[in-house]
Scaffold this motif. Structure first.
Motif, PDB file in Angstrom:
ATOM      1  N   LEU A  18      54.558  32.551  45.733  1.00  0.00           N
ATOM      2  CA  LEU A  18      54.181  33.960  45.866  1.00  0.00           C
ATOM      3  C   LEU A  18      55.122  34.678  46.833  1.00  0.00           C
ATOM      4  CD1 LEU A  18      50.298  33.559  46.084  1.00  0.00           C
ATOM      5  CD2 LEU A  18      51.593  34.483  44.160  1.00  0.00           C
ATOM      6  N   ILE A  23      55.343  38.781  46.218  1.00  0.00           N
ATOM      7  CA  ILE A  23      53.968  39.221  45.978  1.00  0.00           C
ATOM      8  C   ILE A  23      53.207  39.221  47.301  1.00  0.00           C
ATOM      9  CG2 ILE A  23      51.801  38.661  44.814  1.00  0.00           C
ATOM     10  CD1 ILE A  23      53.441  37.418  42.573  1.00  0.00           C
ATOM     11  N   GLU A 240      51.198  37.301  39.249  1.00  0.00           N
ATOM     12  CA  GLU A 240      52.146  38.381  38.948  1.00  0.00           C
ATOM     13  C   GLU A 240      51.481  39.458  38.104  1.00  0.00           C
ATOM     14  OE1 GLU A 240      56.341  35.832  38.958  1.00  0.00           O
ATOM     15  OE2 GLU A 240      55.198  36.064  37.107  1.00  0.00           O
ATOM     16  N   ALA A 243      49.028  41.384  40.728  1.00  0.00           N
ATOM     17  CA  ALA A 243      49.510  41.803  42.050  1.00  0.00           C
ATOM     18  C   ALA A 243      49.430  43.325  42.170  1.00  0.00           C
ATOM     19  CB  ALA A 243      50.941  41.331  42.252  1.00  0.00           C
TER      20      ALA A 243
END
Length: 243
Positions: A18, A23, A240, A243
């Motif tokens: 991440l 993110i 993803e 996010a």
């Protein structure tokens, strides 16, 4: 901002991915282990203060999705988190490593739960527990000769059972180290929870090499209707998208 409920090797690996993907994420550790290995993302340690505290945290941090990568046997946390997220319409993912499967040469005996161990393990056996400190005082129903219980941090309290002792060790452990430990202690049985994961497999490989019996406590079922992933890349793809 994604909230990552962490505390497992898989959670740490996902946190790294991440971070590399840019993110925004905050990892949360329960605080059970002293001096845990650092995470590559913002990290908080300690409980939330119940359901109300957890919801207040979600609001304060403007959490947009929750990834629950806690231990597969942390059922209370998972049920509470899944229920709260469902009520709020907040995306929730249970990221859970695959269960262990027996292989040729294994002497595994499956137990439904801790109470079921008495059905599997005969009286007067020497037992090595790798089920966590919180489960030790639940083993009084076993007519054991001796119990060793492995913990990460040395407890300040005495061993809660009459015949037994703590074994302190911090994972990961190699198969050679596990074999050496079992050869020294000479337990008849290894008791584990089916937590899965490559890092915990060494003790099972050691038990197979030494011909030890293994009592494998079955994993509790996950809440119905939740989204689950077992592969870290699949969990990253889900993150993803949310996010």
């Amino acid at each position: 901002m994604i909230l990552l409920l962490a505390g497992t090797m898989e959670a740490r690996n996902l946190a790294g991915m991440l971070a590399q993907s840019g993110i925004d994420c905050i990892a949360s550790l329960a605080g059970v282990t002293e001096s845990p290995a650092p995470y590559p993302v913002e990290t908080r340690v300690g409980g939330f203060g119940g359901a109300e505290g957890f919801e207040a945290f979600l609001d304060a941090q403007e959490i947009t999705a929750v990834i629950d990568a806690t231990h597969p046997f942390a059922t209370e946390i998972t049920r509470r988190t899944a229920k709260i997220c469902a009520a709020r319409g907040l995306p929730y993912l249970r990221f859970e490593r695959r269960e262990w499967r027996s292989r040729q040469g294994d002497a595994w005996h499956e137990a439904a739960d801790i109470a079921d161990l008495a059905r599997i393990i005969p009286p007067r056996q020497r037992i090595f527990l790798a089920t966590g400190r919180q489960t030790v005082d639940q083993m009084g129903h076993l007519e054991h000769a001796y119990i060793w219980a492995r913990v990460v941090d040395a407890p300040s309290e005495p061993f809660p059972l009459e015949n037994g002792a703590w074994v302190v060790g911090r994972p990961p452990f190699s198969q050679a180290a596990e074999e050496a430990l079992f050869a020294e202690l000479r337990p008849d049985w290894l008791v584990v929870k089916n937590a899965g994961g490559a890092s915990g497999r060494a003790k099972l490989d050691a038990a197979r090499a030494l011909g030890m019996s293994v009592a494998m406590i079955a994993r509790p079922p996950a809440p119905e209707g939740i989204t689950r992933r077992e592969d870290v890349l699949d969990a990253l793809e889900w993150a993803e998208a949310h996010a």
